[in-house]
Design a protein around this motif. Sequence first.
Motif, PDB file in Angstrom:
ATOM      1  N   THR A  64     -27.644   0.133 -11.758  1.00 20.36           N
ATOM      2  CA  THR A  64     -27.224  -0.463 -10.488  1.00 20.36           C
ATOM      3  C   THR A  64     -26.050  -1.410 -10.692  1.00 20.36           C
ATOM      4  O   THR A  64     -25.091  -1.394  -9.915  1.00 20.36           O
ATOM      5  CB  THR A  64     -28.401  -1.217  -9.846  1.00 20.36           C
ATOM      6  N   VAL A  65     -26.098  -2.219 -11.743  1.00 22.83           N
ATOM      7  CA  VAL A  65     -25.001  -3.134 -12.043  1.00 22.83           C
ATOM      8  C   VAL A  65     -23.737  -2.338 -12.388  1.00 22.83           C
ATOM      9  O   VAL A  65     -22.629  -2.706 -11.979  1.00 22.83           O
ATOM     10  CB  VAL A  65     -25.387  -4.103 -13.187  1.00 22.83           C
ATOM     11  N   GLY A  66     -23.888  -1.247 -13.112  1.00 19.16           N
ATOM     12  CA  GLY A  66     -22.739  -0.404 -13.430  1.00 19.16           C
ATOM     13  C   GLY A  66     -22.097   0.175 -12.179  1.00 19.16           C
ATOM     14  O   GLY A  66     -20.865   0.224 -12.062  1.00 19.16           O
ATOM     15  N   ALA A  67     -22.931   0.625 -11.230  1.00 19.95           N
ATOM     16  CA  ALA A  67     -22.398   1.162  -9.970  1.00 19.95           C
ATOM     17  C   ALA A  67     -21.689   0.075  -9.173  1.00 19.95           C
ATOM     18  O   ALA A  67     -20.606   0.306  -8.612  1.00 19.95           O
ATOM     19  CB  ALA A  67     -23.528   1.778  -9.149  1.00 19.95           C
ATOM     20  N   LEU A  68     -22.273  -1.117  -9.116  1.00 22.12           N
ATOM     21  CA  LEU A  68     -21.632  -2.221  -8.403  1.00 22.12           C
ATOM     22  C   LEU A  68     -20.332  -2.643  -9.083  1.00 22.12           C
ATOM     23  O   LEU A  68     -19.349  -2.992  -8.411  1.00 22.12           O
ATOM     24  CB  LEU A  68     -22.585  -3.410  -8.292  1.00 22.12           C
ATOM     25  N   ASP A  69     -20.306  -2.613 -10.399  1.00 22.56           N
ATOM     26  CA  ASP A  69     -19.093  -2.949 -11.134  1.00 22.56           C
ATOM     27  C   ASP A  69     -17.988  -1.943 -10.830  1.00 22.56           C
ATOM     28  O   ASP A  69     -16.828  -2.318 -10.642  1.00 22.56           O
ATOM     29  CB  ASP A  69     -19.396  -2.996 -12.631  1.00 22.56           C
ATOM     30  N   ALA A  70     -18.349  -0.675 -10.774  1.00 22.41           N
ATOM     31  CA  ALA A  70     -17.357   0.351 -10.441  1.00 22.41           C
ATOM     32  C   ALA A  70     -16.834   0.152  -9.023  1.00 22.41           C
ATOM     33  O   ALA A  70     -15.626   0.296  -8.772  1.00 22.41           O
ATOM     34  CB  ALA A  70     -17.975   1.739 -10.596  1.00 22.41           C
ATOM     35  N   GLN A  71     -17.720  -0.188  -8.091  1.00 23.18           N
ATOM     36  CA  GLN A  71     -17.278  -0.460  -6.719  1.00 23.18           C
ATOM     37  C   GLN A  71     -16.350  -1.668  -6.675  1.00 23.18           C
ATOM     38  O   GLN A  71     -15.334  -1.660  -5.967  1.00 23.18           O
ATOM     39  CB  GLN A  71     -18.473  -0.728  -5.803  1.00 23.18           C
ATOM     40  N   TYR A  72     -16.691  -2.711  -7.415  1.00 20.19           N
ATOM     41  CA  TYR A  72     -15.859  -3.918  -7.449  1.00 20.19           C
ATOM     42  C   TYR A  72     -14.474  -3.601  -7.991  1.00 20.19           C
ATOM     43  O   TYR A  72     -13.465  -4.047  -7.442  1.00 20.19           O
ATOM     44  CB  TYR A  72     -16.527  -5.010  -8.293  1.00 20.19           C
ATOM     45  N   LEU A  73     -14.423  -2.840  -9.089  1.00 22.81           N
ATOM     46  CA  LEU A  73     -13.125  -2.496  -9.665  1.00 22.81           C
ATOM     47  C   LEU A  73     -12.306  -1.666  -8.691  1.00 22.81           C
ATOM     48  O   LEU A  73     -11.099  -1.858  -8.546  1.00 22.81           O
ATOM     49  CB  LEU A  73     -13.313  -1.760 -10.992  1.00 22.81           C
ATOM     50  N   GLY A  74     -12.957  -0.733  -7.994  1.00 21.87           N
ATOM     51  CA  GLY A  74     -12.248   0.079  -7.007  1.00 21.87           C
ATOM     52  C   GLY A  74     -11.725  -0.746  -5.855  1.00 21.87           C
ATOM     53  O   GLY A  74     -10.591  -0.552  -5.395  1.00 21.87           O
ATOM     54  N   LEU A  75     -12.530  -1.688  -5.390  1.00 23.13           N
ATOM     55  CA  LEU A  75     -12.095  -2.540  -4.280  1.00 23.13           C
ATOM     56  C   LEU A  75     -11.024  -3.531  -4.708  1.00 23.13           C
ATOM     57  O   LEU A  75     -10.117  -3.846  -3.941  1.00 23.13           O
ATOM     58  CB  LEU A  75     -13.284  -3.281  -3.676  1.00 23.13           C
ATOM     59  N   SER A  76     -11.129  -4.060  -5.936  1.00 23.65           N
ATOM     60  CA  SER A  76     -10.138  -5.036  -6.378  1.00 23.65           C
ATOM     61  C   SER A  76      -8.778  -4.381  -6.600  1.00 23.65           C
ATOM     62  O   SER A  76      -7.750  -5.026  -6.417  1.00 23.65           O
ATOM     63  CB  SER A  76     -10.603  -5.741  -7.648  1.00 23.65           C
ATOM     64  N   VAL A  77      -8.745  -3.112  -6.971  1.00 22.10           N
ATOM     65  CA  VAL A  77      -7.477  -2.418  -7.138  1.00 22.10           C
ATOM     66  C   VAL A  77      -6.826  -2.178  -5.781  1.00 22.10           C
ATOM     67  O   VAL A  77      -5.616  -2.286  -5.621  1.00 22.10           O
ATOM     68  CB  VAL A  77      -7.694  -1.078  -7.902  1.00 22.10           C
ATOM     69  N   SER A  78      -7.664  -1.855  -4.782  1.00 23.56           N
ATOM     70  CA  SER A  78      -7.106  -1.540  -3.465  1.00 23.56           C
ATOM     71  C   SER A  78      -6.856  -2.780  -2.608  1.00 23.56           C
ATOM     72  O   SER A  78      -6.382  -2.648  -1.485  1.00 23.56           O
ATOM     73  CB  SER A  78      -8.050  -0.595  -2.723  1.00 23.56           C
ATOM     74  N   ALA A  79      -7.159  -3.965  -3.105  1.00 28.12           N
ATOM     75  CA  ALA A  79      -6.951  -5.186  -2.318  1.00 28.12           C
ATOM     76  C   ALA A  79      -5.464  -5.539  -2.295  1.00 28.12           C
ATOM     77  O   ALA A  79      -4.839  -5.696  -3.334  1.00 28.12           O
ATOM     78  CB  ALA A  79      -7.753  -6.333  -2.894  1.00 28.12           C
ATOM     79  N   SER A  80      -4.927  -5.629  -1.114  1.00 25.93           N
ATOM     80  CA  SER A  80      -3.536  -6.026  -0.921  1.00 25.93           C
ATOM     81  C   SER A  80      -3.462  -6.830   0.379  1.00 25.93           C
ATOM     82  O   SER A  80      -4.389  -6.771   1.193  1.00 25.93           O
ATOM     83  CB  SER A  80      -2.622  -4.805  -0.869  1.00 25.93           C
ATOM     84  N   PRO A  81      -2.392  -7.562   0.582  1.00 28.44           N
ATOM     85  CA  PRO A  81      -2.307  -8.355   1.825  1.00 28.44           C
ATOM     86  C   PRO A  81      -2.429  -7.497   3.088  1.00 28.44           C
ATOM     87  O   PRO A  81      -3.021  -7.927   4.072  1.00 28.44           O
ATOM     88  CB  PRO A  81      -0.938  -9.020   1.729  1.00 28.44           C
ATOM     89  N   THR A  82      -1.906  -6.286   3.073  1.00 32.85           N
ATOM     90  CA  THR A  82      -2.009  -5.447   4.270  1.00 32.85           C
ATOM     91  C   THR A  82      -3.439  -4.967   4.485  1.00 32.85           C
ATOM     92  O   THR A  82      -3.906  -4.897   5.626  1.00 32.85           O
ATOM     93  CB  THR A  82      -1.069  -4.233   4.168  1.00 32.85           C
ATOM     94  N   ASN A  83      -4.145  -4.649   3.419  1.00 31.24           N
ATOM     95  CA  ASN A  83      -5.548  -4.233   3.555  1.00 31.24           C
ATOM     96  C   ASN A  83      -6.425  -5.404   3.989  1.00 31.24           C
ATOM     97  O   ASN A  83      -7.374  -5.229   4.751  1.00 31.24           O
ATOM     98  CB  ASN A  83      -6.088  -3.668   2.247  1.00 31.24           C
ATOM     99  N   LEU A  84      -6.117  -6.596   3.498  1.00 27.47           N
ATOM    100  CA  LEU A  84      -6.926  -7.760   3.845  1.00 27.47           C
ATOM    101  C   LEU A  84      -6.745  -8.159   5.307  1.00 27.47           C
ATOM    102  O   LEU A  84      -7.654  -8.690   5.920  1.00 27.47           O
ATOM    103  CB  LEU A  84      -6.586  -8.924   2.916  1.00 27.47           C
ATOM    104  N   SER A 132      -6.579  -6.145   7.727  1.00 23.19           N
ATOM    105  CA  SER A 132      -7.460  -5.294   8.534  1.00 23.19           C
ATOM    106  C   SER A 132      -8.868  -5.880   8.630  1.00 23.19           C
ATOM    107  O   SER A 132      -9.617  -5.549   9.547  1.00 23.19           O
ATOM    108  CB  SER A 132      -7.512  -3.884   7.949  1.00 23.19           C
ATOM    109  N   TYR A 133      -9.225  -6.755   7.703  1.00 19.95           N
ATOM    110  CA  TYR A 133     -10.531  -7.424   7.750  1.00 19.95           C
ATOM    111  C   TYR A 133     -10.447  -8.789   8.419  1.00 19.95           C
ATOM    112  O   TYR A 133     -11.430  -9.534   8.457  1.00 19.95           O
ATOM    113  CB  TYR A 133     -11.104  -7.598   6.339  1.00 19.95           C
ATOM    114  N   GLY A 134      -9.290  -9.150   8.923  1.00 20.92           N
ATOM    115  CA  GLY A 134      -9.127 -10.424   9.602  1.00 20.92           C
ATOM    116  C   GLY A 134      -8.786 -11.572   8.674  1.00 20.92           C
ATOM    117  O   GLY A 134      -8.857 -12.732   9.068  1.00 20.92           O
ATOM    118  N   LEU A 135      -8.405 -11.279   7.460  1.00 22.73           N
ATOM    119  CA  LEU A 135      -8.042 -12.324   6.510  1.00 22.73           C
ATOM    120  C   LEU A 135      -6.537 -12.530   6.537  1.00 22.73           C
ATOM    121  O   LEU A 135      -5.772 -11.597   6.780  1.00 22.73           O
ATOM    122  CB  LEU A 135      -8.489 -11.945   5.097  1.00 22.73           C
ATOM    123  N   SER A 136      -6.109 -13.746   6.298  1.00 23.86           N
ATOM    124  CA  SER A 136      -4.682 -14.031   6.256  1.00 23.86           C
ATOM    125  C   SER A 136      -4.404 -14.948   5.076  1.00 23.86           C
ATOM    126  O   SER A 136      -5.307 -15.567   4.508  1.00 23.86           O
ATOM    127  CB  SER A 136      -4.223 -14.689   7.560  1.00 23.86           C
TER     128      SER A 136
END
Length: 111
Positions: A61-81, A83-87
């Motif tokens: 489970t931790v391995g799956a969550l780690d993979a999700q975190y790495l995938g999300l951290s790579v795709s994090a950019s100001p334009t993507n953020l 869309s979630y209401g972050l500035s």
Amino acid sequence: MAKAIAQTYSVAHDYRAHITATILGLCAFMAILYATNIYKTVFATIALENTEKQVASLSSTVGALDAQYLGLSVSASPTNLKSYGLSQGKVSAYISSPASLGSIALSGHEL
């Protein structure tokens, strides 16, 4: 010599029932201890196997969550953020350092 042998035989004959009962009692006590120790060993082994299964499950489970975190951290950019209401944060106050500080203090080293 014959008298000593006869006396030893008569003492052993008189207490034969007590000696036999003592030996049988000790054997029964040792058998109960042995069974108790076997039960404890089996119980500890089963508990260890269950714990190992839980550790393996949590590890996957931790391995799956780690993979999700790495995938999300790579795709994090100001334009993507956005869309979630972050500035991007704004600096409301800036504290400047006085000119009287030495060069070591200005470079960030502490003494």
